[in-house]
Design an enzyme around this catalytic site. Sequence first.
Site: not given
Ligand code: IPM
Ligand code: MN
Length: 359
Positions: A139, A192, A225, A249, A253
Amino acid sequence: MADRPLALATIPGDGTGPEVTREAVKVLEAISKLEGFTYEIEELDWGGDRYLRTGELIPEGGLDLLRTKQAVFLGAIGHPDVPPGVLEKGLLLQLRFQLDQYINLRPVKLLPGVETPLAGRGPDDIDFVVVRENTEDLYCGVGGYLKKGTADEVAVQQAIYTRKGCERCIRWAFEYTRKRNSPKKTLTLVAKTNVLTFGHDLWWRTFQEVARDYPDVKTDYNHVDACCMWMVKNPDFYDVIVTTNMFGDIITDLAGILQGGMGVAAGGNLNPDAGGVSMFEPMGGSAPKYTGTDQINPIAAINAMAMLLEHSGQPAAAARIEKAVAHVTGTKMKSQAAGRMGYGTAAVGDLVVEALAQH
Ligand code: IPM
Ligand code: MN
């Protein structure tokens, strides 16, 4: 002498950000009356529209303004007319970096009544927390091109890991695991180390060293993984996970959908140092095509507001909101997916306010 009001900034942002922020603030107003504290909100119009109008992302003096606040609430950013990366890097990541919010805290809790895609799993199985490092890794924006636009093009994007950066995150995660004090009391490092033999070796060694200061916390390690597989197969296995920015990140999700998706998942970008300013956000995006349709679930934003209060000296208010939210999801709402809640965005906010009085 009365306590000073809680000084907050909101950045409602783009798309459906303002409408979910409105519900979170509605809940804040209700709980402040019930718990007897006061607050002040400065609403900032930062985001895609302002950028398109003025070319500004964080306006001049904006960071200093935020530094005068106790916490920030962010609705959502992302605008269909702004190219990818501009708002993300220029606004969201800048705020995380410039305010040194080095922890991204993402609780993963399946609330009663909320659907998970995992067959046969319920709230008892899905209750863990991901502590994501929030200032380093891929990042950082370090890298560049060579021979851009030619057949010989080279692109380099470097992951930066520092001892200071990983140690402060790992140490915070150990403290958090200790305080959370679940029966598992286990901190799992996700990395990893079998491939990233420099950067993640630094994480591994630091994790082992810091662990010595926390003999009461059990430790574990998963390659990233394998973690994705375990999270689906045995989510009940996890208590607290600590991981790098990029992996954090991605796995959050996956974790987010286990808890019912973006309509419920919230996160905090924390600067836990004295005087640090933290920022709280629902994890979902700006969902431009739903703007103004009263369809987006505000529970994620309301959960983010509860996190804000928990980290701003109002833990009782936070706990009460959590209870009210669980009551609403468990007894009122049909499903948490967008458009299938059985209630509109504003009506869900009203239900939480109503439930607060009874919890
Ligand atoms: C999150 C989002 C952000 C990230 C993006 C929008 C830059 O996906 O907060 O997880 O990658 O951190
Ligand atoms: Mn994200």
